[in-house]
Design an enzyme around this catalytic site. Sequence first.
Site, short mmCIF file in Angstrom:
data_model
loop_
_atom_site.label_atom_id
_atom_site.label_comp_id
_atom_site.label_asym_id
_atom_site.label_seq_id
_atom_site.Cartn_x
_atom_site.Cartn_y
_atom_site.Cartn_z
CB CYS A 65 30.38 40.05 39.44
SG CYS A 65 32.13 39.74 39.12
CB CYS A 92 35.32 33.15 42.17
SG CYS A 92 33.69 33.34 41.40
#
Length: 331
Positions: free
Chosen positions: A89, A252
């Site tokens: 992530c 992201c």
Amino acid sequence: MRHTFFCIDGHTAGNPVRLVAGGAPLLQGASMSERRQDFLARFDWIRTGLMFEPRGHDMMSGGFLYPPTLPDTDAGVLFIETSGCLPMCGHGTIGIVTFGLENGLIVPREPGRLRLEVPAGVIDLDYAVEAGRVAWVKIRNVPSYVAAEGIRIEVPGLGPLSVDVAYGGNYYAIVEPQGGYRGLDALGAQAILRFSPQVRALVREQFTPVHPLDPTIQGVSHVLWADAPSSEGAHGRNAVFYGERAIDRSPCGTGTSARLAHLFAKGRLKVGEPFVHESFIKSRFTGRVEAVTELAGRPAIIPSVQGSAIATGHNTIWIDRADVFWEGFQV
């Protein structure tokens, strides 16, 4: 029993990060990938309890710091969010590193640099400290590549789409403007939430990517709606859908990595060329193709992603099994 978790809450480019600084379970495994599997098998209730309502929300994400299993790394990281226990992530890494450094939870062997072990592999990071705070973090991410091109699907209410799949630590279905998709602002948030689960399901029916070095990393988990930039100085914009009803507020990190691999493979981005990536809310990361490489014989790149995070407070959270919603819930 009541389980207590001390958390440092904040956000990276608008998307939440909850660093669980106290209460992490002891995990078994010779690597962070194996520890991820152990966590999923025995402790996923911690993820759902901390990420889902009533203690979290649809966009919530975060992670834990662990001692690494490799001698040349500074720390291990395990990621949790509403969509699962992710292999990697990017926005979470930026937040976890920022909060960890600012609170003395990570002590780097070399100031300004870190080497972290995550379930997807090993990542190198640079960071800068200004006036006692971490000003920015730059991730040199895991090898990223294009897994499939030209997957044709028919989305009810939107029409035919051609979708590519790329890996940047997670697998992304990438949708560029075409046909019924005329761009993010024309589509809007509600339509993104409505169409994304359909796009993901239709792609999954035709293609299941499997990481060539770690078969526990497989399947399309995210949908990236790509678009032209909306403001000066940016090179692209996206809305990343994850979980069941979440739009990433940041650009992201793993999505940017996948997009860099995608653009490079199509000859639209060069090595070393900056790519300023906007999110749905127009916050920014700066990405680059740092190097060309191979992943088990496949053409791949080493992407970098740079951004910043800010802590918003401390949060001591109880998960009490006397609570009917101890495992959390989603609506």
